[in-house]
Design a protein around this motif. Structure first.
Motif, PDB file in Angstrom:
ATOM      1  N   VAL A   1      -8.804  15.873  88.660  1.00  0.00           N
ATOM      2  CA  VAL A   1      -9.978  16.729  88.459  1.00  0.00           C
ATOM      3  C   VAL A   1      -9.539  18.171  88.238  1.00  0.00           C
ATOM      4  O   VAL A   1     -10.012  18.861  87.322  1.00  0.00           O
ATOM      5  CB  VAL A   1     -10.939  16.640  89.666  1.00  0.00           C
ATOM      6  N   LEU A   2      -8.618  18.629  89.062  1.00  0.00           N
ATOM      7  CA  LEU A   2      -8.103  19.994  88.954  1.00  0.00           C
ATOM      8  C   LEU A   2      -7.477  20.227  87.591  1.00  0.00           C
ATOM      9  O   LEU A   2      -7.716  21.257  86.937  1.00  0.00           O
ATOM     10  CB  LEU A   2      -7.087  20.240  90.068  1.00  0.00           C
ATOM     11  N   ARG A   3      -6.681  19.278  87.138  1.00  0.00           N
ATOM     12  CA  ARG A   3      -6.034  19.404  85.827  1.00  0.00           C
ATOM     13  C   ARG A   3      -7.083  19.455  84.711  1.00  0.00           C
ATOM     14  O   ARG A   3      -6.976  20.248  83.772  1.00  0.00           O
ATOM     15  CB  ARG A   3      -5.080  18.226  85.611  1.00  0.00           C
ATOM     16  N   TYR A   4      -8.106  18.619  84.837  1.00  0.00           N
ATOM     17  CA  TYR A   4      -9.151  18.555  83.811  1.00  0.00           C
ATOM     18  C   TYR A   4      -9.929  19.873  83.752  1.00  0.00           C
ATOM     19  O   TYR A   4     -10.221  20.389  82.662  1.00  0.00           O
ATOM     20  CB  TYR A   4     -10.085  17.392  84.121  1.00  0.00           C
ATOM     21  N   VAL A   5     -10.254  20.431  84.900  1.00  0.00           N
ATOM     22  CA  VAL A   5     -10.978  21.706  84.939  1.00  0.00           C
ATOM     23  C   VAL A   5     -10.101  22.829  84.375  1.00  0.00           C
ATOM     24  O   VAL A   5     -10.577  23.685  83.616  1.00  0.00           O
ATOM     25  CB  VAL A   5     -11.430  22.040  86.374  1.00  0.00           C
ATOM     26  N   ALA A   6      -8.817  22.818  84.721  1.00  0.00           N
ATOM     27  CA  ALA A   6      -7.909  23.850  84.217  1.00  0.00           C
ATOM     28  C   ALA A   6      -7.805  23.802  82.692  1.00  0.00           C
ATOM     29  O   ALA A   6      -7.718  24.826  82.025  1.00  0.00           O
ATOM     30  CB  ALA A   6      -6.521  23.687  84.843  1.00  0.00           C
ATOM     31  N   GLU A   7      -7.828  22.582  82.143  1.00  0.00           N
ATOM     32  CA  GLU A   7      -7.716  22.425  80.693  1.00  0.00           C
ATOM     33  C   GLU A   7      -8.980  22.874  79.969  1.00  0.00           C
ATOM     34  O   GLU A   7      -8.918  23.338  78.827  1.00  0.00           O
ATOM     35  CB  GLU A   7      -7.427  20.957  80.354  1.00  0.00           C
ATOM     36  N   HIS A   8     -10.142  22.759  80.624  1.00  0.00           N
ATOM     37  CA  HIS A   8     -11.407  23.064  79.968  1.00  0.00           C
ATOM     38  C   HIS A   8     -12.016  24.408  80.369  1.00  0.00           C
ATOM     39  O   HIS A   8     -13.005  24.836  79.773  1.00  0.00           O
ATOM     40  CB  HIS A   8     -12.418  21.939  80.236  1.00  0.00           C
ATOM     41  N   GLY A   9     -11.448  25.063  81.378  1.00  0.00           N
ATOM     42  CA  GLY A   9     -11.963  26.371  81.793  1.00  0.00           C
ATOM     43  C   GLY A   9     -13.101  26.256  82.784  1.00  0.00           C
ATOM     44  O   GLY A   9     -13.025  26.769  83.890  1.00  0.00           O
TER      45      GLY A   9
ATOM     46  N   THR B   1     -20.659  19.926  87.117  1.00  0.00           N
ATOM     47  CA  THR B   1     -20.303  18.983  88.176  1.00  0.00           C
ATOM     48  C   THR B   1     -20.731  17.561  87.823  1.00  0.00           C
ATOM     49  O   THR B   1     -19.979  16.603  88.059  1.00  0.00           O
ATOM     50  CB  THR B   1     -20.949  19.410  89.507  1.00  0.00           C
ATOM     51  N   ASP B   2     -21.923  17.400  87.233  1.00  0.00           N
ATOM     52  CA  ASP B   2     -22.358  16.041  86.895  1.00  0.00           C
ATOM     53  C   ASP B   2     -21.519  15.441  85.770  1.00  0.00           C
ATOM     54  O   ASP B   2     -21.276  14.228  85.739  1.00  0.00           O
ATOM     55  CB  ASP B   2     -23.852  16.009  86.551  1.00  0.00           C
ATOM     56  N   ASP B   3     -21.024  16.293  84.864  1.00  0.00           N
ATOM     57  CA  ASP B   3     -20.130  15.795  83.822  1.00  0.00           C
ATOM     58  C   ASP B   3     -18.798  15.331  84.422  1.00  0.00           C
ATOM     59  O   ASP B   3     -18.220  14.338  83.968  1.00  0.00           O
ATOM     60  CB  ASP B   3     -19.877  16.877  82.770  1.00  0.00           C
ATOM     61  N   LEU B   4     -18.321  16.052  85.418  1.00  0.00           N
ATOM     62  CA  LEU B   4     -17.081  15.647  86.103  1.00  0.00           C
ATOM     63  C   LEU B   4     -17.266  14.316  86.812  1.00  0.00           C
ATOM     64  O   LEU B   4     -16.393  13.443  86.769  1.00  0.00           O
ATOM     65  CB  LEU B   4     -16.655  16.717  87.104  1.00  0.00           C
ATOM     66  N   ALA B   5     -18.418  14.152  87.484  1.00  0.00           N
ATOM     67  CA  ALA B   5     -18.685  12.901  88.191  1.00  0.00           C
ATOM     68  C   ALA B   5     -18.688  11.726  87.218  1.00  0.00           C
ATOM     69  O   ALA B   5     -18.115  10.662  87.499  1.00  0.00           O
ATOM     70  CB  ALA B   5     -20.019  12.996  88.937  1.00  0.00           C
ATOM     71  N   ALA B   6     -19.312  11.926  86.057  1.00  0.00           N
ATOM     72  CA  ALA B   6     -19.340  10.864  85.055  1.00  0.00           C
ATOM     73  C   ALA B   6     -17.949  10.597  84.497  1.00  0.00           C
ATOM     74  O   ALA B   6     -17.555   9.442  84.298  1.00  0.00           O
ATOM     75  CB  ALA B   6     -20.295  11.248  83.925  1.00  0.00           C
TER      76      ALA B   6
ATOM     77  N   MET C   1     -18.066  13.869  94.012  1.00  0.00           N
ATOM     78  CA  MET C   1     -17.501  14.964  93.229  1.00  0.00           C
ATOM     79  C   MET C   1     -17.700  16.304  93.939  1.00  0.00           C
ATOM     80  O   MET C   1     -16.812  17.165  93.920  1.00  0.00           O
ATOM     81  CB  MET C   1     -18.111  14.992  91.831  1.00  0.00           C
ATOM     82  N   HIS C   2     -18.848  16.482  94.587  1.00  0.00           N
ATOM     83  CA  HIS C   2     -19.065  17.717  95.358  1.00  0.00           C
ATOM     84  C   HIS C   2     -18.021  17.839  96.470  1.00  0.00           C
ATOM     85  O   HIS C   2     -17.493  18.930  96.726  1.00  0.00           O
ATOM     86  CB  HIS C   2     -20.472  17.747  95.948  1.00  0.00           C
ATOM     87  N   ARG C   3     -17.694  16.724  97.129  1.00  0.00           N
ATOM     88  CA  ARG C   3     -16.671  16.760  98.180  1.00  0.00           C
ATOM     89  C   ARG C   3     -15.318  17.123  97.589  1.00  0.00           C
ATOM     90  O   ARG C   3     -14.558  17.912  98.177  1.00  0.00           O
ATOM     91  CB  ARG C   3     -16.601  15.413  98.903  1.00  0.00           C
ATOM     92  N   ASP C   4     -14.999  16.539  96.441  1.00  0.00           N
ATOM     93  CA  ASP C   4     -13.725  16.861  95.785  1.00  0.00           C
ATOM     94  C   ASP C   4     -13.645  18.346  95.449  1.00  0.00           C
ATOM     95  O   ASP C   4     -12.630  19.009  95.701  1.00  0.00           O
ATOM     96  CB  ASP C   4     -13.557  16.045  94.498  1.00  0.00           C
TER      97      ASP C   4
END
Length: 270
Positions: A26-34, A38-43, A52-55
């Motif tokens: 998740v961290l890597r994905y967020v870093a790549e996209h800026g 949150t709901d897109d990450l969960a999906a 996802m909120h806990r993560d």
């Protein structure tokens, strides 16, 4: 077997290691996209919005990203290649194998340069058994790990402290290195492409160059994840190293490029 509420099979509870692996992804994905909702990450990761909120709460609590209302935001200056809090838990098995492989090359009584790479953190377990070593490093994290290890004298190079990397850079570090001679420099690299070395931050590339200039010989330790990529600042090639130690997952093309520069390569199983 179905769940008690009849909504399908019960899910197996993940181990803490598996949860951490997902959070790093998740961290890597967020870093790549800026930034990303949150709901897109969960999906994207196939988990509930609550999970996802806990993560994200966990990653925000470790200052690895910023959790805002309905979205996760990456720190602009924090890349996955250089964020110490991420790096020290990533690829630990490979890092340990590399450090175990180089330990036999260290002679008792030696002066060692060790840079701030978390790849070298596992050396803290190997060095005390060698005896009468002087370690010179800009890594606060490594100095802390060595602590009061018997038979190891630590010189911590002070300069501009970078809290996110837990290490120092700057003219004070460079100047101190110019006045010390090391028998051996043990270093890693953020990115290696066809034998060329790269780092995303100029001041860290400068520290590496200064260590190489003041060492009688040097060994590069880098696992397969460092190869086949570049970063902003180039600082020469692996030809300045006596040898390179990597793991067996590194591509044959990258290994061939290193050997074409006359540098020995040792591969270890991680």
């Amino acid at each position: 077997m179905g769940s008690k509420d009849g909504r399908g099979p019960a899910k197996t509870r993940l181990s803490q290691a598996e949860v951490e692996q997902r959070r790093q992804a998740v961290l890597r994905y967020v870093a790549e996209h800026g930034e990303i909702r949150t709901d897109d990450l969960a999906a994207r990761f196939g988990v509930s919005l609550m999970t996802m909120h806990r993560d994200l709460d966990d990653l925000d609590g470790r200052h690895l990203l910023r959790k805002e209302r309905g979205r996760a935001v990456a720190f602009p200056a924090l890349t996955m290649e250089t964020a110490t809090r991420f790096r020290e838990s990533a690829g630990l098995a490979a890092k340990t194998a590399l450090c175990e492989a180089v330990a036999d090359r260290i002679t008792p009584g030696s002066t060692l340069f060790i840079d701030d790479s978390t790849t070298l953190y596992p050396l803290a377990d190997a060095l005390p058994g060698i005896g009468q070593l002087t370690v010179v490093t800009n890594s606060v994290g490594l100095a802390q790990r060595l602590g009061s290890a018997p038979g190891v004298d630590i010189t911590l190079l002070g300069g501009r402290y970078h809290g996110e990397f837990n290490s120092c850079t700057g003219p004070e570090v460079i100047g101190a290195l110019s006045r010390i001679r090391a028998d051996l420099a043990l270093m890693s690299a953020t990115a290696v492409l066809e034998g060329r070395l790269f780092h995303p931050l100029r001041e860290y590339a400068e520290v590496k160059e200064a260590m190489l200039a003041s060492a009688n010989k040097a060994v590069l330790l880098a696992d397969h994840s460092k190869f086949g990529k570049t970063a902003t600042y180039a600082y020469g090639t692996v030809a300045v190293y006596e040898s390179v130690i990597t793991d067996t997952a590194t591509s044959e093309e990258e290994i061939a490029a290193i050997r074409s520069l006359g540098v020995r390569v040792a591969q270890v199983a991680a």
